[in-house]
Design an enzyme around this catalytic site. Structure first.
Site, PDB file in Angstrom:
ATOM      1  CB  CYS A 258      -1.008  -0.031   1.133  1.00 50.67           C
ATOM      2  SG  CYS A 258      -0.298  -0.348   2.763  1.00 50.67           S
ATOM      3  NE  ARG A 259      -2.889   6.126   0.810  1.00 49.94           N
ATOM      4  CZ  ARG A 259      -3.972   6.673   1.335  1.00 49.94           C
ATOM      5  NH1 ARG A 259      -4.027   6.909   2.635  1.00 49.94           N
ATOM      6  NH2 ARG A 259      -4.996   6.977   0.583  1.00 49.94           N
TER       7      ARG A 259
END
Lengths: 230, 230
Positions: free
Chosen positions: A178-179
């Site tokens: 993800c981030r």
DNA sequence: AGGCTTGTCAAGAGAACTCTTGAATAGGAG
DNA sequence: CTCCTATTCAAGAGTTCTCTTGACAAGCCT
């Protein structure tokens, strides 16, 4: 020879960027913008603040030269001004992590216990990819996937993981990302998948780190095209 | 899954270091400490502030984990806490320079016109050193030379350059360096030497950049010995 | 044009920051 | 022990920051 007043003014200007970063809300904005450009409305929702307040923070960042903004119809999109800003944000996190025992506690409070979570590094993922038979899942919001993702990754936003399980090939090892290290989307995706009996692992960091390492990236055909900057 | 309050607290902590850097006075302190450890009194004199105020700024940096302090007799010495801090300070300057509308003007106001100044890069200096017949002059204060300098450099603090001219071998090319690109000691030294008919050039950046590039450094035997950190 | 959506501007209360001043503390010297 | 030095602590005035509220602006749509 330069006098102290001029020196003070010079350092005060050098430090504008640090002042702009020196606020939790603005740091969250930078962190999100590291994934790609977003509108004020989206950003306000992400950081749980009013539009007016978010707008004001963004303008502070704009004045400091940290972000760039462009209008498209009735929306205004913000993005990081340059790779130098990404490097600055990473250096800041590394400096913070190098010290402060308190930070560890706060990370644990926010991300919870990761002991049960299978995790691999970027290098390990690269190795697996070369050997084939890995499915890479991008569990960030669709817009961030479109703005750039690991080549070959499937976009399955966190909120859809459960309902779209059947789209993920059986039998293969699954790696979710993800981030970044402080983002929980991949954690939850891995837990969900594991509960369903799949072999799932999370990538230790996220897309910005992948990009910063100079590894190849891919963009969706549907990506919102930003015009060249002035 | 982590809630917003915990996330806010995490980012607020991450950003402590940026807040600490977000002040012109403290930035000057970091810049000086990048050369080596110094006492509060010396630092106060460098930034032209009262002891009390300087002390307070230093404690802010201490709380943020950016500097380290040790007591020696009646004095207290401060130094940068880790290489991560040096990287952060460099990243901040680079981000500021990347945008720099106003910054360029302020640099020019402080350093004046450098068009008349002969300047070389680190790589060029390395080349010259390999070919021999270069005298390298460290024109920073003695204490900074002792804390670390380019191997083979002579310590001739800026204020002594004029009176100690005869110590500098004739005929050789002279390269002067100091704290970094915003430091004027080397500029003035080069101008003085050039006026005396010597072949003098300044190193574009300074000692911290040399050290950060992983190049070899040398310490004086008389360097104040810091005990190992806890 | 009029209405709608997305963002910005402006003013103000409360908190945090910065510098000054004067007092307090820790270690060294006599 | 007393005096001296280097540093920190504490309180306070003036400034800047942060968030809220309500008004204003710019571009779409009908």
């Amino acid at each position: 020879m330069g006098n102290q007043q001029e020196k003070d003014a010079l350092f005060e200007a050098l430090v504008e960027a640090a002042k702009a970063l020196g606020n939790g809300r603005r740091a969250q904005l930078i962190d999100i913008l590291g994934q790609g450009e977003r509108s004020v409305e989206e950003l306000a929702a992400e950081i749980h603040q009013s539009m007016a307040n978010t707008s004001q923070h963004l303008q502070r960042l704009l004045r400091a030269g940290i972000v760039y903004s462009r209008r498209s119809g009735t929306r205004i999109y913000y993005s990081l001004a340059s790779p130098a800003v990404e490097r600055l944000w990473r250096a800041l996190r590394e400096a913070a992590e190098a010290h402060s025992g308190e930070l560890g506690d706060l990370v644990r409070a926010y991300v919870g216990n990761r002991a049960d979570l299978s995790m691999i590094t970027r290098d390990e993922l690269l190795l697996w990819l070369r050997q084939g038979d890995v499915v890479v899942l991008d569990v960030r919001p669709q817009a961030e996937y479109e703005a750039g993702h690991i080549p070959g990754a499937l976009s399955v936003p966190f909120s859809d993981v459960k309902s779209r399980l059947r789209e993920v090939p059986q039998g293969s090892e699954i790696v979710a990302y993800c981030r970044g290290p402080y983002c929980l989307y991949a954690d939850e995706a891995v837990r969900l998948l594991t509960d369903e009996g799949r072999l799932a692992t999370r990538l230790e960091d996220g897309f910005p780190e992948w990009k910063a390492a100079g590894l190849p990236i891919e963009q969706s055909a549907t990506v919102r095209n930003a015009p060249p900057r002035p």
